[in-house]
Design a protein around this motif. Structure first.
Motif, PDB file in Angstrom:
ATOM      1  N   LEU A  38      47.660  38.813  37.672  1.00 42.97           N
ATOM      2  CA  LEU A  38      47.721  40.079  38.400  1.00 42.97           C
ATOM      3  C   LEU A  38      49.176  40.504  38.466  1.00 42.97           C
ATOM      4  O   LEU A  38      50.020  39.724  38.899  1.00 42.97           O
ATOM      5  N   LYS A  39      49.455  41.702  38.028  1.00 36.98           N
ATOM      6  CA  LYS A  39      50.825  42.230  38.014  1.00 36.98           C
ATOM      7  C   LYS A  39      51.781  41.262  37.312  1.00 36.98           C
ATOM      8  O   LYS A  39      52.909  41.057  37.735  1.00 36.98           O
ATOM      9  N   TYR A  61      48.343  39.721  45.550  1.00 41.79           N
ATOM     10  CA  TYR A  61      48.288  40.828  44.596  1.00 41.79           C
ATOM     11  C   TYR A  61      46.867  41.351  44.510  1.00 41.79           C
ATOM     12  O   TYR A  61      45.913  40.581  44.668  1.00 41.79           O
ATOM     13  N   ASP A  78      44.175  44.126  42.262  1.00 36.93           N
ATOM     14  CA  ASP A  78      43.994  44.929  41.055  1.00 36.93           C
ATOM     15  C   ASP A  78      42.551  45.404  40.995  1.00 36.93           C
ATOM     16  O   ASP A  78      41.650  44.746  41.516  1.00 36.93           O
ATOM     17  N   CYS A  84      39.872  46.844  38.041  1.00 38.37           N
ATOM     18  CA  CYS A  84      39.709  47.125  36.621  1.00 38.37           C
ATOM     19  C   CYS A  84      38.231  47.263  36.278  1.00 38.37           C
ATOM     20  O   CYS A  84      37.387  46.697  36.968  1.00 38.37           O
TER      21      CYS A  84
END
Length: 159
Positions: A35-36, A71, A73, A75
């Motif tokens: 992640l990131k 983190y 995310d 998607c």
């Protein structure tokens, strides 16, 4: 006659990648994901259905396995995400010198390149070591980084 230079390719590394792709929908809680750009352990996952022609989206929350940062995310479930190769190894703690650990692998190799962990784990490790406890340090290695994530009493040495 062909020139040898035409077929000669330079390779930059051994070909072993730090990550591998996995479809987002195949990821699971407590698994690992990038992640990131950071290797994280997935602590939360939820899938949302979207409109008529949209794709289902996966919302992930991960904790960086090295620095503990959170983190998030989102998607599409059909997209591939990078999953880090994570290796765990136990080492016997033999010494603490100037904030660095001296660790011995099963094969007897010594390494002195890992720092005493920060926070509670480091404090616990230091105090257990100071009272003479035999300790095993669990080292997590991923994406070229390593750190001690857990300690336990080395019961193999107790008779």
């Amino acid at each position: 006659m062909t020139d040898m230079e035409d077929t000669h390719f330079e390779t930059g590394d051994s070909g072993a990648s730090a990550t591998f792709p996995m479809q987002c929908s195949a990821l699971r809680k407590n698994g690992f994901v990038m992640l990131k750009g950071r290797p994280c352990k997935i602590v939360e996952m939820s899938t949302s259905k979207t409109g008529k022609h949209g794709h289902a989206k996966v919302h992930m929350v991960g904790i960086d396995i090295f620095n503990g940062k959170k983190y998030e995310d989102i998607c599409p479930s059909t997209h591939n995400m990078d999953v880090p190769h994570v290796k765990r190894e136990d080492y016997q703690l033999t010494d603490i010198d100037d904030g660095y650990l001296t660790l011995m692998a099963d094969n007897g190799d010594l390494r002195e390149d890992l720092k005493l962990p920060d926070g509670e784990l480091g404090t616990q490790l230091r105090s257990d070591f100071d009272v003479g406890k035999e300790l095993l340090c669990t080292v997590l290695k991923s994406c070229g980084e390593e750190c001690v994530i857990a300690i336990k009493a080395n019961t193999a040495l107790d008779k």
